[in-house]
Design a protein around this motif. Structure first.
Motif, short mmCIF file in Angstrom:
data_model
loop_
_atom_site.label_atom_id
_atom_site.label_comp_id
_atom_site.label_asym_id
_atom_site.label_seq_id
_atom_site.Cartn_x
_atom_site.Cartn_y
_atom_site.Cartn_z
N VAL A 507 -12.16 18.00 19.63
CA VAL A 507 -12.53 17.90 18.49
C VAL A 507 -11.41 17.94 17.47
CG1 VAL A 507 -14.54 19.01 18.94
CG2 VAL A 507 -12.84 20.40 18.06
N GLU A 508 -11.54 17.25 15.96
CA GLU A 508 -10.96 17.18 15.23
C GLU A 508 -11.28 18.13 13.97
OE1 GLU A 508 -9.39 14.32 11.73
OE2 GLU A 508 -10.41 13.56 13.05
N TRP A 509 -10.86 19.24 13.72
CA TRP A 509 -11.09 20.25 12.81
C TRP A 509 -10.79 19.71 11.54
CZ3 TRP A 509 -14.27 23.87 14.85
CH2 TRP A 509 -14.17 24.38 16.20
N LEU A 510 -11.85 20.02 10.54
CA LEU A 510 -11.76 19.50 9.11
C LEU A 510 -11.70 20.73 8.13
CD1 LEU A 510 -14.64 16.89 9.09
CD2 LEU A 510 -12.18 16.59 9.58
N PRO A 511 -10.93 20.52 7.15
CA PRO A 511 -10.91 21.68 6.13
C PRO A 511 -12.20 22.60 5.64
CG PRO A 511 -9.57 19.86 5.31
CD PRO A 511 -10.60 19.43 6.44
N PRO A 513 -14.49 26.03 4.15
CA PRO A 513 -14.43 27.30 3.44
C PRO A 513 -14.45 28.39 4.69
CG PRO A 513 -16.11 26.18 2.62
CD PRO A 513 -15.82 25.19 3.86
N GLU A 514 -13.91 29.66 4.40
CA GLU A 514 -14.09 30.77 5.17
C GLU A 514 -15.43 30.91 5.72
OE1 GLU A 514 -11.95 34.17 3.74
OE2 GLU A 514 -12.63 35.30 5.59
N GLY A 515 -15.58 31.22 6.98
CA GLY A 515 -16.82 31.22 8.06
C GLY A 515 -17.59 30.03 8.06
N VAL A 516 -17.03 29.02 7.72
CA VAL A 516 -17.57 27.50 8.04
C VAL A 516 -16.69 26.89 8.89
CG1 VAL A 516 -18.41 25.31 6.88
CG2 VAL A 516 -18.59 27.38 5.84
N LEU A 517 -17.32 26.24 9.88
CA LEU A 517 -16.48 25.42 10.77
C LEU A 517 -17.03 23.95 10.67
CD1 LEU A 517 -16.94 27.07 14.26
CD2 LEU A 517 -14.95 27.22 12.64
N ALA A 518 -16.01 23.16 10.59
CA ALA A 518 -16.46 21.49 10.48
C ALA A 518 -15.45 20.84 11.26
CB ALA A 518 -16.32 21.27 8.98
N PHE A 519 -16.10 19.97 11.97
CA PHE A 519 -15.17 19.26 13.10
C PHE A 519 -15.91 17.64 13.06
CE2 PHE A 519 -18.11 21.79 15.74
CZ PHE A 519 -18.68 20.66 16.41
N ARG A 520 -15.02 16.83 13.49
CA ARG A 520 -15.41 15.45 13.51
C ARG A 520 -15.21 15.00 15.18
NH1 ARG A 520 -14.14 11.35 9.68
NH2 ARG A 520 -12.67 12.66 8.77
N ARG A 521 -15.97 14.21 15.55
CA ARG A 521 -15.81 13.49 16.62
C ARG A 521 -15.87 12.21 16.66
NH1 ARG A 521 -18.11 15.98 20.80
NH2 ARG A 521 -16.75 14.74 21.76
N GLU A 522 -15.17 11.32 17.39
CA GLU A 522 -15.05 9.93 17.06
C GLU A 522 -15.31 9.19 18.29
OE1 GLU A 522 -14.06 8.34 14.28
OE2 GLU A 522 -12.86 9.73 13.18
N SER A 523 -15.90 8.07 18.23
CA SER A 523 -16.26 7.39 19.35
C SER A 523 -16.34 5.85 19.00
CB SER A 523 -17.73 7.54 19.97
OG SER A 523 -18.79 7.19 19.48
#
Ligand code: NOJ
Length: 573
Positions: A507-511, A513-523
């Motif tokens: 997964v590609e983690w994105l910036p 805020p604290e306590g939040v996860l954001a990630f990108r998946r490419e296909s």
């Protein structure tokens, strides 16, 4: 005791009905790599004959529900002939169906129906121990010391002047010593035998070739029946350290999961899985092996899924992680990093028949482990459980869903002691004593117990269901867009339509805020972003794209979005 089936030997049926993204995994090297696998606990899924105990005809009648839910495969916990000392994980005959669950013909019909619906079937295999009622063990007892049958288990003389002390200091996972003394045929106290679990579950001696031969034959029996794979119980336990050395400490349960023990995760187990892999590969249609291996680290779990061993291993480190962004991010990274070198998919699992359901784990303060006896804050628990599920289903690899979690079921924490059946509950200081709470039969319909679990309103169920479960049934939740069932159905439909969700190895983690996860998946089919707000507050972030699905109602305003507390959203970008 073995049942026979005239037409038992036939080529495997490979599910034909599904041609959607999730089952075209073969082009990426195997259907299991991104499969969503639904665990059926046969006692508690559906009771076809109204005796209060779930059974194979019941499961068969509900297969269309599983097809419509959108899962790829079904793992069935044991339904073999068993005295049920540990709910079927004590097998007396590995080639027979226990009459309480049906017959081999029922198993055959279930496998065929599942394949016709495009569902694969994985069965449980219990190779670490048998039932004490298994013919081999009974003969070993009857024939006494010197019997070759004793070599197939771990019989040892006791220590002390009269052999009155166990042969070593190992403790049972279910509490108490891991040894029970036998009585010789002449009535005098005899040798002891090893059981890492209940006394009714003697451990096999895997150094004995007859044991290995027998299990290769059992594998073939079920592969010939058409099953698509095996979930291997206690896969880390088959080989014991030579000489069965003392551990030198008490309270050994506390060491489990942290240290390599002389009875768990020994390097010798891997030769067994390499030989099984050869058998699986002889059969057409990508048959798989899934290790239940509780190891100290994900890196050691990866050893079970090297290219010439099994296909998947449960990721218990993930299951044991609390609702905390930093901890989740770390376990996700470590899991993916550990599996990459062995080119196996990571698995993700939140609940099963041995742990408190995640809706209840997340309802309680962190750090209580996986056997929780308090209901906690149910509203909070459900909110987090829904969010955790969308996170799990957005990660690359294969995900496991335990029956009833799609209904948002909590654990039943107030079962009266007199109805409990978990053998560990009755032994002192064992782990797992409260597993009945996640095994209560699931509600399908109606306003009176057993809520469609069995055919008759007012009929029995082997564990009592709470009255509130009338409001959580499949019938009540179907068609309600706010229900957890519809959330699972939508999520699984999106996962099929967006191959990026299960595919890949990172997964590609994105910036965020604290306590939040954001990630990108490419296909090649498009990009996808998952956002997870693990905080108890609404968090405003730039909208990552077009929202596909959310576990709670997210409010979009211009280019920004408000992520509700404890929620996950999926985005097409
Ligand atoms: C793991 C199974 O999941 C559990 O239910 C069982 O009690 C033990 N293995 C022993 O077979």
């Amino acid at each position: 005791m073995t049942q026979n089936l005239a037409d038992a030997s036939r080529p495997a049926a490979v599910p034909a009905a599904r041609t959607t993204a999730a089952t075209t995994g073969a082009s990426r090297g195997g259907w299991w790599r991104d499969a969503v696998i639904y665990q059926v606990y046969p006692r508690s899924f559906a009771d076809g004959n109204g005796d209060g105990m779930g059974d194979l005809p019941g499961i068969r009648s509900r297969l269309p529900y599983l097809r419509d839910l959108g899962v790829d495969a079904v793992w069935l916990s044991p339904f073999y002939a068993s005295p049920q000392a540990d709910a079927g994980y004590d097998v007396a005959d590995y080639r027979a169906v226990d009459p309480m669950f049906g017959t081999l013909l029922d198993a055959d019909a279930l496998i065929r129906d599942a394949h016709d619906l495009g569902l694969r079937i994985i069965v449980d295999l219990v190779p670490n121990h048998s039932s004490d009622q298994h013919e081999w063990f009974q003969r070993a007892l009857r024939e006494g010391p010197g019997s070759p049958l004793r070599e197939r288990y771990h019989f040892r003389p006791g220590k002390g002047e009269d052999g009155e002390l166990p042969p070593n200091d190992w403790e049972s996972i279910f509490g108490g010593p891991a040894w029970t003394r036998t009585t010789d045929p002449d009535g005098t106290p005899g040798d002891w035998y090893l059981h890492l679990f209940a006394p009714e579950q003697p451990d096999f001696n895997w150094d004995n070739p007859a044991v290995a031969d027998e299990f290769r034959s059992i594998l073939r029996f079920w592969l010939d029946m058409g099953v698509d794979g095996f979930r291997i119980d206690v896969a880390h336990g088959l080989v014991k350290a030579p000489g069965l050395p003392d551990l030198g400490s008490h309270d050994q349960l506390k060491l489990l999961g942290n240290d390599v023990m002389p009875f768990f995760d020994q390097d010798g187990v891997h030769a067994i899985y390499r030989s099984w892999r050869q058998i699986l590969d002889e059969y057409p249609g990508d048959r798989i092996g899934v290790a239940e291996a509780w190891t100290p680290t994900v890196q050691r779990t990866a050893n079970y899924v090297r290219p010439d061993e099994l296909h998947q291993a449960f990721n218990f480190q993930y299951l044991g992680t609390g609702w905390d962004a930093a901890a989740l991010r770390e376990v996700i990274d470590v899991s993916l990093d550990s599996m990459r070198p062995v080119q196996a998919p990571t698995t993700w699992v939140l609940s099963n028949h041995d742990v408190t359901r995640h809706a209840t784990r997340f309802a309680n303060p962190p750090g209580l482990g996986t056997q929780i006896r308090t209901p906690g804050d149910r509203v909070l628990g459900l909110r987090r459980a829904r969010a955790a599920t969308l996170l799990m289903l957005a990660l690359p690899g294969s995900a496991y869903v335990y029956q009833g979690e799609e209904l948002g079921l909590p654990d039943v924490t107030d079962l009266p002691d007199e109805v409990r059946q978990d053998p560990s509950f009755f032994r002192q200081a064992g782990q797992d004593g409260f597993r009945d709470g996640c095994r209560v039969p699931i509600p399908w319909s109606g306003t009176e117990a057993p809520y469609g679990f069995g055919p008759n309103a007012g009929g029995p169920s082997w564990l009592p269901q709470p009255a509130e479960w009338a409001g959580l049934s499949v019938e009540v939740q179907t068609g309600d867009p706010t229900s957890t069932l519809e959330l699972y159905r939508s999520a699984l439909a999106v996962r099929r339509a967006q191959p990026a969700l299960g595919a890949g190895t990172g997964v590609e983690w994105l910036p965020a805020p604290e306590g939040v996860l954001a990630f990108r998946r490419e296909s090649p089919e498009g990009s996808f972003v998952c956002t997870v707000n693990t905080t108890g507050e609404t968090v405003r972030i730039p909208a990552p794209g077009r929202m596909l699905l959310s576990s709670a109602e997210a409010v979009a305003a211009a280019d920004e979005v408000e992520l509700p507390a404890d929620s996950t959203a999926w985005w097409a970008v």
